[in-house]
Design an enzyme around this catalytic site. Sequence first.
Site, PDB file in Angstrom:
ATOM      1  N   LYS A  13       0.834  -1.216   0.000  1.00  0.00           N
ATOM      2  CA  LYS A  13       0.000   0.000   0.000  1.00  0.00           C
ATOM      3  C   LYS A  13       0.865   1.261   0.000  1.00  0.00           C
ATOM      4  CE  LYS A  13      -2.253  -1.076   3.843  1.00  0.00           C
ATOM      5  NZ  LYS A  13      -1.688  -2.376   4.269  1.00  0.00           N
ATOM      6  N   ARG A  88      -9.556   0.532   9.132  1.00  0.00           N
ATOM      7  CA  ARG A  88      -9.093  -0.815   9.439  1.00  0.00           C
ATOM      8  C   ARG A  88     -10.118  -1.604  10.255  1.00  0.00           C
ATOM      9  NH1 ARG A  88      -3.242   0.313   9.200  1.00  0.00           N
ATOM     10  NH2 ARG A  88      -2.014  -1.570   9.393  1.00  0.00           N
ATOM     11  N   ARG A 127      11.717  -6.048   5.150  1.00  0.00           N
ATOM     12  CA  ARG A 127      11.480  -4.638   4.823  1.00  0.00           C
ATOM     13  C   ARG A 127      12.378  -3.705   5.638  1.00  0.00           C
ATOM     14  NH1 ARG A 127       5.382  -2.533   4.811  1.00  0.00           N
ATOM     15  NH2 ARG A 127       5.399  -2.930   7.055  1.00  0.00           N
ATOM     16  N   ARG A 155      11.235  -1.433  11.095  1.00  0.00           N
ATOM     17  CA  ARG A 155      10.182  -1.009  12.020  1.00  0.00           C
ATOM     18  C   ARG A 155      10.081  -1.997  13.177  1.00  0.00           C
ATOM     19  NH1 ARG A 155       4.956   0.156   8.331  1.00  0.00           N
ATOM     20  NH2 ARG A 155       4.029  -0.918  10.106  1.00  0.00           N
ATOM     21  N   ARG A 166      -0.198  -9.264  13.582  1.00  0.00           N
ATOM     22  CA  ARG A 166      -0.838  -8.251  12.721  1.00  0.00           C
ATOM     23  C   ARG A 166      -1.745  -8.927  11.693  1.00  0.00           C
ATOM     24  NH1 ARG A 166       4.206  -4.964  10.720  1.00  0.00           N
ATOM     25  NH2 ARG A 166       2.727  -3.747   9.497  1.00  0.00           N
TER      26      ARG A 166
HETATM   27  P1  AMP Z   1       0.782   0.518   9.147  1.00  0.00           P
HETATM   28  O1  AMP Z   1       1.918   1.438   8.993  1.00  0.00           O
HETATM   29  O2  AMP Z   1      -0.407   0.929   8.342  1.00  0.00           O
HETATM   30  O3  AMP Z   1       1.153  -0.928   8.926  1.00  0.00           O
HETATM   31  O4  AMP Z   1       0.305   0.629  10.678  1.00  0.00           O
HETATM   32  C1  AMP Z   1       1.174   0.269  11.725  1.00  0.00           C
HETATM   33  C2  AMP Z   1       0.394   0.078  13.007  1.00  0.00           C
HETATM   34  O5  AMP Z   1      -0.249   1.315  13.349  1.00  0.00           O
HETATM   35  C3  AMP Z   1      -0.736  -0.928  12.961  1.00  0.00           C
HETATM   36  O6  AMP Z   1      -0.284  -2.263  13.177  1.00  0.00           O
HETATM   37  C4  AMP Z   1      -1.623  -0.429  14.088  1.00  0.00           C
HETATM   38  O7  AMP Z   1      -1.082  -0.759  15.349  1.00  0.00           O
HETATM   39  C5  AMP Z   1      -1.522   1.076  13.927  1.00  0.00           C
HETATM   40  N1  AMP Z   1      -2.554   1.584  12.996  1.00  0.00           N
HETATM   41  C6  AMP Z   1      -2.338   2.180  11.780  1.00  0.00           C
HETATM   42  N2  AMP Z   1      -3.502   2.512  11.201  1.00  0.00           N
HETATM   43  C7  AMP Z   1      -4.481   2.112  12.055  1.00  0.00           C
HETATM   44  C8  AMP Z   1      -5.896   2.143  12.017  1.00  0.00           C
HETATM   45  N3  AMP Z   1      -6.560   2.664  10.949  1.00  0.00           N
HETATM   46  N4  AMP Z   1      -6.578   1.653  13.081  1.00  0.00           N
HETATM   47  C9  AMP Z   1      -5.941   1.150  14.143  1.00  0.00           C
HETATM   48  N5  AMP Z   1      -4.612   1.051  14.237  1.00  0.00           N
HETATM   49  C10 AMP Z   1      -3.866   1.538  13.216  1.00  0.00           C
END
Ligand code: AMP
Length: 213
Positions: A13, A88, A127, A155, A166
């Site tokens: 994404k 999400r 990554r 990360r 996740r």
């Molecule tokens: P991402 O960078 O999109 O993979 O997000 C990393 C982490 O941020 C996720 O595993 C969640 O812990 C938190 N997070 C990001 N976006 C959301 C969302 N829309 N709702 C809840 N938690 C989020």
Amino acid sequence: MNIILFGPPGAGKGTQAKELIERFNIPQISTGDILRAAIANQTPLGLEAKKLMDAGSLVGDDIVNGLVEERLKEKDTENGFILDGYPRTVEQAKVLDKILEKQEKEIDKVIALVVEDDEILKRITGRRVSKKTGKIYHIIYNPPVDENPEDLIQRDDDTEAVVINRLKNYKAQTAPVLDYYIEKGKVAEIQGERESKYITEEIIDLLENNCNI
Ligand code: AMP
């Protein structure tokens, strides 16, 4: 053009969003990036979110909904935006509809990237992100050429144990969001296990032919 980039963690994404920003000149809104910035700035919200993120759990709906509502008030979103990693949960999707309704806007298209679990695991654990440029690399598939190795970081939530959690949360809480948008006839599924440039081409074609841009 208001779009959602949807898919499991590691589906690409963020990578695709970067291409679409350039092509359509609209901003990416990544709730993950916003939360990571809050952590880096050590804000109370960031400190609260970090524990959940490090465990691979979702941050509360109220928190992310509030962040997105504020972000969507900014002027650069007037001509469109790319939501990445939001909504999400079905609850977030419903709140997003209300936020957009207030602004007399709606989601035009949900681009769902399809990638299988074993591929996700390989992708995420390899990554690396450049803390200087924000560019995303993979130690085997897409190694960096002109970055200082010291600038590349993994990360905290990209380790195997956390990725498994996740993915579990994705299936339980996030996958149902796709049905929400399928019912509204907004979803285009795109095969995400290909070279990135072919995926970008297909997304751009689809958006140019289906949205008012
Ligand atoms: P991402 O960078 O999109 O993979 O997000 C990393 C982490 O941020 C996720 O595993 C969640 O812990 C938190 N997070 C990001 N976006 C959301 C969302 N829309 N709702 C809840 N938690 C989020």
